[in-house]
Design a protein around this motif. Structure first.
Motif, PDB file in Angstrom:
ATOM      1  N   ALA A 209      46.321  22.363  32.554  1.00 13.67           N
ATOM      2  CA  ALA A 209      45.465  21.191  32.735  1.00 13.67           C
ATOM      3  C   ALA A 209      45.755  20.139  31.673  1.00 13.67           C
ATOM      4  CB  ALA A 209      43.995  21.608  32.700  1.00 13.67           C
ATOM      5  N   ARG A 210      45.951  20.582  30.443  1.00 11.34           N
ATOM      6  CA  ARG A 210      46.283  19.632  29.363  1.00 11.34           C
ATOM      7  C   ARG A 210      47.631  18.972  29.613  1.00 11.34           C
ATOM      8  NH1 ARG A 210      44.326  23.687  25.718  1.00 11.34           N
ATOM      9  NH2 ARG A 210      46.495  24.234  25.248  1.00 11.34           N
ATOM     10  N   ALA A 211      48.534  19.684  30.299  1.00 11.27           N
ATOM     11  CA  ALA A 211      49.856  19.127  30.591  1.00 11.27           C
ATOM     12  C   ALA A 211      49.852  18.223  31.818  1.00 11.27           C
ATOM     13  CB  ALA A 211      50.857  20.267  30.802  1.00 11.27           C
ATOM     14  N   GLY A 212      48.668  18.026  32.430  1.00  8.03           N
ATOM     15  CA  GLY A 212      48.578  17.154  33.583  1.00  8.03           C
ATOM     16  C   GLY A 212      48.612  17.870  34.913  1.00  8.03           C
ATOM     17  N   PHE A 213      48.510  19.201  34.902  1.00 11.96           N
ATOM     18  CA  PHE A 213      48.556  19.984  36.140  1.00 11.96           C
ATOM     19  C   PHE A 213      47.286  20.824  36.243  1.00 11.96           C
ATOM     20  CE2 PHE A 213      52.943  18.944  35.266  1.00 11.96           C
ATOM     21  CZ  PHE A 213      53.430  18.590  36.524  1.00 11.96           C
ATOM     22  N   ARG A 214      46.168  20.150  36.514  1.00 13.77           N
ATOM     23  CA  ARG A 214      44.891  20.846  36.680  1.00 13.77           C
ATOM     24  C   ARG A 214      44.820  21.352  38.125  1.00 13.77           C
ATOM     25  NH1 ARG A 214      39.954  20.680  33.976  1.00 13.77           N
ATOM     26  NH2 ARG A 214      40.804  19.093  32.573  1.00 13.77           N
ATOM     27  N   LEU A 215      45.251  22.579  38.339  1.00 15.79           N
ATOM     28  CA  LEU A 215      45.313  23.141  39.689  1.00 15.79           C
ATOM     29  C   LEU A 215      43.955  23.727  40.075  1.00 15.79           C
ATOM     30  CD1 LEU A 215      48.806  24.892  39.661  1.00 15.79           C
ATOM     31  CD2 LEU A 215      48.236  22.488  40.007  1.00 15.79           C
ATOM     32  N   THR A 216      43.603  23.605  41.343  1.00 11.23           N
ATOM     33  CA  THR A 216      42.323  24.106  41.837  1.00 11.23           C
ATOM     34  C   THR A 216      42.542  24.943  43.084  1.00 11.23           C
ATOM     35  OG1 THR A 216      42.015  22.087  43.138  1.00 11.23           O
ATOM     36  CG2 THR A 216      41.028  22.139  40.934  1.00 11.23           C
ATOM     37  N   LEU A 217      41.601  25.856  43.330  1.00 11.04           N
ATOM     38  CA  LEU A 217      41.660  26.676  44.539  1.00 11.04           C
ATOM     39  C   LEU A 217      41.309  25.827  45.752  1.00 11.04           C
ATOM     40  CD1 LEU A 217      39.991  30.015  43.387  1.00 11.04           C
ATOM     41  CD2 LEU A 217      42.411  29.617  43.874  1.00 11.04           C
ATOM     42  N   GLN A 218      42.058  25.995  46.812  1.00  8.19           N
ATOM     43  CA  GLN A 218      41.820  25.262  48.044  1.00  8.19           C
ATOM     44  C   GLN A 218      42.287  26.111  49.212  1.00  8.19           C
ATOM     45  OE1 GLN A 218      44.308  21.811  47.274  1.00  8.19           O
ATOM     46  NE2 GLN A 218      46.063  22.754  48.297  1.00  8.19           N
ATOM     47  N   MET A 219      41.876  25.727  50.397  1.00  6.58           N
ATOM     48  CA  MET A 219      42.353  26.431  51.589  1.00  6.58           C
ATOM     49  C   MET A 219      43.866  26.243  51.710  1.00  6.58           C
ATOM     50  SD  MET A 219      39.859  27.993  52.968  1.00  6.58           S
ATOM     51  CE  MET A 219      40.548  28.406  54.573  1.00  6.58           C
ATOM     52  N   PRO A 220      44.597  27.308  52.032  1.00 10.26           N
ATOM     53  CA  PRO A 220      46.059  27.182  52.100  1.00 10.26           C
ATOM     54  C   PRO A 220      46.495  26.248  53.224  1.00 10.26           C
ATOM     55  CG  PRO A 220      45.327  29.308  52.955  1.00 10.26           C
ATOM     56  CD  PRO A 220      44.130  28.663  52.342  1.00 10.26           C
ATOM     57  N   ARG A 221      47.552  25.478  52.946  1.00  9.97           N
ATOM     58  CA  ARG A 221      48.115  24.548  53.936  1.00  9.97           C
ATOM     59  C   ARG A 221      49.573  24.908  54.161  1.00  9.97           C
ATOM     60  NH1 ARG A 221      47.937  18.627  52.591  1.00  9.97           N
ATOM     61  NH2 ARG A 221      48.971  19.344  50.671  1.00  9.97           N
ATOM     62  N   MET A 222      49.967  25.020  55.419  1.00 12.85           N
ATOM     63  CA  MET A 222      51.355  25.339  55.742  1.00 12.85           C
ATOM     64  C   MET A 222      52.145  24.035  55.909  1.00 12.85           C
ATOM     65  SD  MET A 222      53.614  27.571  55.839  1.00 12.85           S
ATOM     66  CE  MET A 222      52.625  29.066  55.723  1.00 12.85           C
ATOM     67  N   THR A 223      52.418  23.391  54.777  1.00 16.98           N
ATOM     68  CA  THR A 223      53.194  22.158  54.769  1.00 16.98           C
ATOM     69  C   THR A 223      54.679  22.504  54.901  1.00 16.98           C
ATOM     70  OG1 THR A 223      53.477  22.184  52.375  1.00 16.98           O
ATOM     71  CG2 THR A 223      51.481  21.130  53.220  1.00 16.98           C
ATOM     72  N   PRO A 224      55.544  21.507  55.175  1.00 16.86           N
ATOM     73  CA  PRO A 224      56.986  21.791  55.201  1.00 16.86           C
ATOM     74  C   PRO A 224      57.494  22.416  53.903  1.00 16.86           C
ATOM     75  CG  PRO A 224      56.543  19.665  56.209  1.00 16.86           C
ATOM     76  CD  PRO A 224      55.234  20.140  55.632  1.00 16.86           C
ATOM     77  N   ASP A 225      56.957  21.956  52.765  1.00 11.97           N
ATOM     78  CA  ASP A 225      57.376  22.540  51.486  1.00 11.97           C
ATOM     79  C   ASP A 225      56.947  23.995  51.374  1.00 11.97           C
ATOM     80  OD1 ASP A 225      58.750  20.413  50.364  1.00 11.97           O
ATOM     81  OD2 ASP A 225      56.950  19.522  49.491  1.00 11.97           O
ATOM     82  N   MET A 226      55.738  24.313  51.876  1.00 13.24           N
ATOM     83  CA  MET A 226      55.268  25.695  51.809  1.00 13.24           C
ATOM     84  C   MET A 226      56.094  26.594  52.737  1.00 13.24           C
ATOM     85  SD  MET A 226      52.940  26.071  49.535  1.00 13.24           S
ATOM     86  CE  MET A 226      53.983  24.943  48.616  1.00 13.24           C
ATOM     87  N   LYS A 227      56.483  26.053  53.881  1.00 10.03           N
ATOM     88  CA  LYS A 227      57.345  26.827  54.783  1.00 10.03           C
ATOM     89  C   LYS A 227      58.690  27.113  54.118  1.00 10.03           C
ATOM     90  CE  LYS A 227      55.343  25.051  59.091  1.00 10.03           C
ATOM     91  NZ  LYS A 227      55.577  24.232  60.299  1.00 10.03           N
ATOM     92  N   ARG A 228      59.227  26.090  53.442  1.00 10.76           N
ATOM     93  CA  ARG A 228      60.511  26.279  52.762  1.00 10.76           C
ATOM     94  C   ARG A 228      60.362  27.274  51.616  1.00 10.76           C
ATOM     95  NH1 ARG A 228      65.493  24.767  51.722  1.00 10.76           N
ATOM     96  NH2 ARG A 228      66.170  24.250  49.619  1.00 10.76           N
ATOM     97  N   LEU A 229      59.254  27.171  50.886  1.00 15.97           N
ATOM     98  CA  LEU A 229      58.999  28.107  49.789  1.00 15.97           C
ATOM     99  C   LEU A 229      58.924  29.538  50.318  1.00 15.97           C
ATOM    100  CD1 LEU A 229      58.268  28.648  46.806  1.00 15.97           C
ATOM    101  CD2 LEU A 229      55.880  28.212  47.413  1.00 15.97           C
ATOM    102  N   ALA A 230      58.210  29.737  51.418  1.00 14.98           N
ATOM    103  CA  ALA A 230      58.092  31.080  52.001  1.00 14.98           C
ATOM    104  C   ALA A 230      59.449  31.585  52.480  1.00 14.98           C
ATOM    105  CB  ALA A 230      57.102  31.046  53.156  1.00 14.98           C
ATOM    106  N   TRP A 231      60.246  30.683  53.070  1.00 13.99           N
ATOM    107  CA  TRP A 231      61.556  31.067  53.580  1.00 13.99           C
ATOM    108  C   TRP A 231      62.476  31.512  52.448  1.00 13.99           C
ATOM    109  CZ3 TRP A 231      63.643  32.352  58.012  1.00 13.99           C
ATOM    110  CH2 TRP A 231      65.037  32.323  58.152  1.00 13.99           C
ATOM    111  N   ILE A 232      62.412  30.795  51.310  1.00 16.03           N
ATOM    112  CA  ILE A 232      63.247  31.144  50.159  1.00 16.03           C
ATOM    113  C   ILE A 232      62.714  32.396  49.467  1.00 16.03           C
ATOM    114  CG2 ILE A 232      64.050  30.369  47.889  1.00 16.03           C
ATOM    115  CD1 ILE A 232      63.953  27.514  48.978  1.00 16.03           C
TER     116      ILE A 232
END
Length: 514
Positions: A209-232
């Motif tokens: 969060a201090r580095a600028g990446f304050r990640l939060t829990l959310q419902m998963p989204r199957m975006t093109p990037d997520m599909k590529r991530l899963a494929w790899i």
């Protein structure tokens, strides 16, 4: 973003990993003294290994090997890296919550899959109960691993490297509390595991969060990037599964020999000290650096990074391997032989330590060679190699155990690791100029081997002169300190004298980057 200073990154991660490993030794020394090689000790070790096994499968291995190169490229191109990281965070959390709930139901079968030799005695129920308490650790530590990947890719290594220290601090605190209150050691320890996971996750989340990446829990989204991530990630997950099968085979063999799981565990802790300091540092720093260089088509920079990583690995790993092989007996005796852990148990642990020592360079070189494939999004080739190593491991562990007992599990691990290195090496030769060895690495490798030879002679001579002092209560600690000091001085003195390393080079690398 400032360029990553490669050697400085290795040393930063290595330092904090060393601190974690030292505290891990303190933890295991107390653990062995109080519980020895009895049923509670082995039940806890199996329960604790379950979330850690799947953690490496889901997060630190497969997922991060796919996530870090993609995140690094998005960071380099300023292509919404925070959004990508947040989608990955939510997706991983959703998978792990469901998996953790299923594991609670399936825990008896998971324990049998890890150690079927427990089925006929009290260790089975103990391990099942302990496993249900410890397993949620996988959720917290896997999310912490993803956040650590974010930090490492941005060149911020300290928080991610320091987080594992918290686990050992909390486990040691639990044992101290058990001693002070008269509580049950096993119960206190196992409840401390999920608590440690929560603390580690909070620590790296705050740093991200201090580095600028304050990640939060959310419902998963199957975006093109997520599909590529899963494929790899899928082939890497399969490769990670193969590695875990290797560990399962070893534990299965050991579960049929009383105390063997503890012997393998304590020997594992010893070789994990240099392995963790060097291999983890290399894996953490090299992958994002190679990914950025290859994305920028910086072939010369990638080649230099790879060669310097190999040089760093061999400089620190080869002498550690020689020491673990030659002086395993006094090391194990001084560190572990006390209380419920007697001389016979120490002797068996020393044999396993020497076997693992023979495989130490292979374990580290894998961390140097695998990023060459992962940085190019090639996770299938390492998976194929891992399958070959799995067959070798299973054949040796199962086939040889009727002859040499549980030592077969250790030999299987070591020989399979060398097979994996050979396959990775041959495969990397076909990847172009970036993977070629330079003249400096070849010359310094020979000089490192010569320095190890000098150190080995000095170690054996000093061990002979110290004799029974290494096994005499009250004096053995000082005697081992002298023995280790002679080894360090003879190795680094020789290395500096003949040019195997240069302290000046290290200082310059830390100032300007390598």
């Amino acid at each position: 973003m400032k360029p990553i200073r490669l050697v400085a990154g290795f040393l930063t991660v290595g330092f904090w990993t060393l601190m974690s490993r030292i505290l891990g030794f303190v933890r295991d020394i107390v653990f062995a003294a109080k519980l020895g090689d009895g049923p509670v000790a082995e039940a806890f070790l199996i329960a604790f290994s379950l979330p850690n096994m799947f953690r490496r499968f889901f997060a630190e291995g497969a997922f991060n090997m796919a996530f870090v190169p993609m995140f690094s490229k998005k960071l380099e191109a300023d292509d919404d890296p925070k959004g990508f990281a947040n989608d990955a965070f939510g997706g991983l959390a959703s998978i792990l919550i469901v998996f953790t709930l299923l594991a609670q139901v399936a825990m008896p079968w998971l324990v049998l899959a890890m150690a079927s030799g427990f089925a006929a005695d009290e260790r089975f129920q103990l391990a099942t109960d302990f496993g249900r308490i410890a397993f949620p650790y996988i959720l917290f530590i896997s999310l912490a691993a993803l956040l650590s990947g974010v930090l490492n890719a941005t060149g911020r290594f300290v928080a991610a490297a320091a987080a594992p220290v918290l686990l050992n601090v909390i486990l040691i605190g639990a044992m101290v509390a058990a001693e002070l209150t008269g509580g049950d050691f096993g119960t206190y320890l196992v409840w401390a595991v999920p608590v440690a996971g929560v603390v580690q996750l909070a620590f790296v989340w705050k740093a991200a969060a201090r580095a600028g990446f304050r990640l939060t829990l959310q419902m998963p989204r199957m975006t093109p990037d997520m599909k590529r991530l899963a494929w790899i990630a899928a082939p890497a997950m399969l490769a990670g599964g193969v590695v875990q099968i290797n560990l399962l085979v070893g534990r299965q063999v050991a579960s049929y020999f009383d105390g063997a799981i503890q012997y393998l565990n304590l020997a594992d802790r010893l070789y994990q000290l240099p392995l963790g300091v060097v291999a983890i540092a290399i894996g953490v720093v090299l992958l994002p650096d190679l990914s950025r260089r290859l994305a920028a088509e910086d072939t010369d920079g990638g080649r230099n990074a790879l060669n310097r990583a190999a040089e760093f690995a061999l400089l620190l790993t080869l002498p550690a391997a020689v020491a673990l092989i030659l002086i395993a007996d006094p090391i194990v005796s001084v560190l572990y032989q006390r209380g419920a852990f007697g001389a016979d148990a120490a002797a068996r642990t020393a044999v396993v330590t020497g076997i693992y020592g023979a495989g130490l360079p292979a374990f580290v070189l894998q961390k140097v060679l695998q990023p060459v494939f992962f940085a190019r999004h090639d996770t299938k080739t390492p998976f194929h190699y891992a399958l070959v190593a799995m067959v070798i491991n299973a054949a040796i562990a199962v086939g040889v155990s009727p002859i040499i007992g549980f030592y077969a599990a250790a030999w299987a691990t070591t020989l399979a690791a060398w097979a994996m290195v050979i396959l990775l090496w041959r495969g990397s030769r076909q990847m172009g100029e970036a993977t070629r060895l330079d003249a400096r690495l070849k010359r310094r490798t020979l000089l490192v081997l010569l320095s190890c030879g000098v150190m080995g002679v000095c170690l054996l001579g000093t061990e002979y002169l110290l004799g029974e002092l290494l096994y005499t209560d009250g004096l053995r600690y000082l005697a081992l300190l002298v023995l280790v000091g002679v080894g360090i001085a003879s190795y680094f003195g020789t290395a500096q004298l003949i040019g195997a390393t240069s302290f000046g080079d290290i200082r310059r690398s830390m100032r300007r980057g390598a």
